[in-house]
Each structure stands twice: as C-alpha cells, then as structure tokens.
Design an enzyme around this catalytic site. Structure first.
Site, PDB file in Angstrom:
ATOM      1  N   ASP A  53      -7.254   5.860  -1.674  1.00  0.00           N
ATOM      2  CA  ASP A  53      -7.177   4.295  -0.680  1.00  0.00           C
ATOM      3  C   ASP A  53      -6.647   3.434  -1.657  1.00  0.00           C
ATOM      4  O   ASP A  53      -7.413   2.954  -2.707  1.00  0.00           O
ATOM      5  CB  ASP A  53      -8.215   4.052  -0.008  1.00  0.00           C
ATOM      6  CG  ASP A  53      -8.184   2.962   0.868  1.00  0.00           C
ATOM      7  OD1 ASP A  53      -7.062   2.228   0.688  1.00  0.00           O
ATOM      8  OD2 ASP A  53      -8.995   2.640   1.806  1.00  0.00           O
TER       9      ASP A  53
ATOM     10  N   HIS B 152      -6.197   0.560  -0.977  1.00  0.00           N
ATOM     11  CA  HIS B 152      -6.530  -1.091  -0.538  1.00  0.00           C
ATOM     12  C   HIS B 152      -7.767  -1.802  -1.357  1.00  0.00           C
ATOM     13  O   HIS B 152      -8.648  -2.236  -0.628  1.00  0.00           O
ATOM     14  CB  HIS B 152      -6.974  -0.981   0.849  1.00  0.00           C
ATOM     15  CG  HIS B 152      -5.689  -0.478   1.760  1.00  0.00           C
ATOM     16  ND1 HIS B 152      -5.836   0.929   2.489  1.00  0.00           N
ATOM     17  CD2 HIS B 152      -4.360  -0.725   1.971  1.00  0.00           C
ATOM     18  CE1 HIS B 152      -4.643   1.043   2.919  1.00  0.00           C
ATOM     19  NE2 HIS B 152      -3.745   0.030   2.804  1.00  0.00           N
TER      20      HIS B 152
ATOM     21  N   CYS C 232       0.615  -1.189   0.029  1.00  0.00           N
ATOM     22  CA  CYS C 232       0.073  -0.008  -0.133  1.00  0.00           C
ATOM     23  C   CYS C 232       0.992   1.454  -0.163  1.00  0.00           C
ATOM     24  O   CYS C 232       0.342   2.112  -0.807  1.00  0.00           O
ATOM     25  CB  CYS C 232      -0.851  -0.037   1.173  1.00  0.00           C
ATOM     26  SG  CYS C 232      -0.327  -0.286   2.713  1.00  0.00           S
TER      27      CYS C 232
END
Length: 378
Positions: A260, A262, A74
């Site tokens: 993000d 993820h 990430c």
C-alpha cells in the site's frame, strides 16, 4: 542495528499471527509458500520487494510544482514498484532477498537511485509526473493503470543502464511478433538489418491493461487472475479498489496480498552515487489483504521476461492456463501483428517539453488523508 533487527522480529511475529491458519498455499510473484511450514521464507520474500510510498519535502516538480505527492501519486508509486520488481529480477534475480543486517550489492543501490525523488533520477516522481503531461495528465492529477504503464514505457527509453523494453498491450491483445521485434532491437541499428544477424534480447517488462468487468470484477476472471500470480514471470498487478491504487503481489485463497503506497514519508536526500538509507523502502508492517471480489475491474497485469526463452515459456503458460481453459478470456495472445492495426514501430525517445505551467493545486491544498486518491478508470 540490534534495535532494527528486534523491530523486524516483532514485525515478523505480527505478520505471522495475522495470516490465516490454513492449508491453502500463498503465492507471491510466482513463488509458492505453505503458511504453516514456510512462514519466515514467506515474510522474507514480501519484505524484500521495494516499497514506494507518498513522500513529502522533495524539490518542487518542474521547479514550481508540488513538493509532495500525497493525495495524488498512489498509482505512480505503484508503477514504480512494478518496474522496480522487474529491475530487481533483471540484475539480482527473483531469489534475491533483502537483509537489513547485510551489505547489499551495488546493483541494488543503483536501482534505488533510479527511484529517488529527484529530477535527475530516471524513474522519480518528477520524471513520471512530467512525462504524464504528454499523456494528457497535468502534474498533480490522478492516474489510472494504463496511463502509468504508458509513462513507464516512455521513461524506459531514456534508461541506458537497464536497457529494459517495456511493452504495453493494446485492445487486450499481446502480439508475439511485435514483442520479439521490440526486444531484439539494437539502439541506432538499421531495422532492415535485424533479420540478417542475431541480436541480444533486451529484458522485457510486459504490461497488459485490462478491464475485467463494468463496475466490479466479473467472477469469471478470478481464477485466471490467480493463475497470473503463479507464473514465474509474474511482476505483480496494478489496480485497487475504487479511488485507491495498490500494488498486488500475490494471493491466499480468496484474498489478494498487496503493498500500500498510502503512507507519507519524508523524502530521502542523498548525493549521487552514495549509499541510500533503504529502511523506508521496504514495508515494515503487515502486508495488507483484501477480497478479490472487492477489486476494481480496471487493472494492469505485469510480467518480466529476462530472455527470449523466458518469454516463450510465458506464452506457453498463457496458452495452457489462461486461453485453453477459459470460455471468457482475460486477453488474447496472437502470433502476428493484426493486419487492420497500424504498423508496429519500436518506440524512440520522445521529445519532452514541460513549461512548468501544467500544475494544479499546490501540495498544501491537497489532503494527505487516505480517503482521497486517484480514480482507477483510465
């Protein structure tokens, strides 16, 4: 194409409904928006940022390593996003907008190719993970903001097309003299000749790793952090919550706006030089928000300066908005290289030696849940 556009219209509506009904301005990478009057312009700006996420089923890193970065990559993806923003500003300008209905410029496609999940793409997950070995990170290990910044600095040395200078500050100190020496450096030129003739400024990505507190962000830094997003040179912030890495692009009131990484998507496979299907590289759902007070204190600020004048303007802004108005400073900005530091030597291409043996667990053993991510404390 009609289905794609309808999908975006629906996402626009969701995004706008999700935004708070407030008179507070929204700041996105140096641009200011009024939620009530500039809603569509705001969303267009956000969705134009390149969005990099976990990918799966790419060629194994190093030939025998992971074929997915789910669960560990990430911060690497966030590093890709901050660098991509610098490249977009360099080649297309801050005002460029992505439109799925329009043909994109060739520079845009070339930038995308730099980040494809292939070993020969200069900023691929493969290159970043293997370059991280020199920073003490095994392939498949979690990174912090400072480590990923060091990796980007090294990889940029191999990128002749973008000719980007990456400066990573040390000890919370930005040295103007060193940056000007770095950005004026001509490859292969005798450094002693640089003072005898003018040299072109190489575009600068300035990364400032910071720790703004012990276990949580010190509230005294919050307003200064907001001021960074207001600067025209803002390139975003690497950071997140404990164990979760995000790419922050702005704020509204007391909330940060971020992209993000993820989400695990299929790796995009394309031939060298051919057009990339770019739908999965732009966030197609509501950008996330979080309270600034929830931010992990370990971050890295990013700024892009295309010209020397741009950098000088940034220095003036820092002096006025961050240094003169604050008792407790986020970082220091100094003219000359500190005498007690080792001499500044512009970096050269490092020797990269990877054996393929520096791997941890196979990707099959890595959890793809969004609960297991890297620790941000580098």
């Amino acid at each position: 194409m009609e289905a794609v556009l309808a999908k975006y219209e629906n996402q626009i509506n969701v995004f706008l409904e999700d935004l708070p009904d407030t008179d507070e301005p929204v700041w996105i990478l140096g641009a200011c928006y009024n939620v009530k009057t500039k809603k569509s312009e705001l969303l267009s700006d956000v969705r134009s940022r390149l969005w990099f996420t976990y990918r799966k089923k790419f060629s194994p890193i190093g030939g025998t390593g992971p074929s997915s970065d789910a669960g560990w990559g990430c911060m690497l993806r966030c590093g890709q996003m901050i660098l991509a923003q610098a490249l977009i500003c360099s080649h297309l300008g801050r005002d460029w907008r992505w439109d799925p209905e329009k043909h994109q410029p060739k520079e845009y496609q070339r930038i995308l190719h730099c980040f494809l999940d292939k070993k020969d793409s200069c900023y691929s997950i493969h290159q970043m993970a293997q370059m991280g070995v020199g920073e003490g990170k095994s392939v498949g290990e979690w990174y912090g903001p400072n480590t990923v910044a060091q990796v980007l600095k090294k990889l940029a040395l191999f990128d002749d097309w973008n000719s980007l200078s990456v400066y990573v500050s040390m000890d919370n100190t930005v040295v103007i003299e060193d940056i000007k020496k770095l950005c004026a450096r001509a490859d292969g030129a005798d450094l002693q000749l640089q003072s005898q003739r003018p040299l072109d400024w190489r575009p600068l990505l300035l990364v400032i790793p910071l720790r703004m507190g012990i276990n949580s962000i010190n509230p005294v830094y919050i307003q200064a952090l907001k001021e960074c997003f207001k600067m025209p040179q803002s390139c975003g912030v690497l950071g997140g919550k404990p164990n979760l890495a995000y790419y922050f692009i702005g704020f509204i009131d007391d909330e940060l706006i971020y992209l993000d990484p993820h989400t695990t998507q299929q790796a995009v496979d394309t031939e060298s030089g051919s057009a990339v299907d770019d739908q999965s590289f732009h966030c197609q759902r509501t950008p996330h928000r979080m309270k600034i007070t929830s931010l992990d204190p370990s971050v890295a600020l990013g700024f892009f300066c295309k010209s020397e004048e741009d950098f000088d303007s940034w220095c003036d802004l820092v002096q006025q908005e961050l240094l003169k108005k604050r008792n407790l400073r986020m970082f220091e900005l100094v003219e000359k290289h500190p005498s007690h530091w080792p001499p500044f030597v512009p970096p050269t291409k490092p020797e990269v030696q990877t054996t393929g043996a520096e791997f941890i667990e196979s990707p099959d053993k890595l959890s793809e849940s969004e609960e297991e991510f890297e620790i941000l404390n580098a």
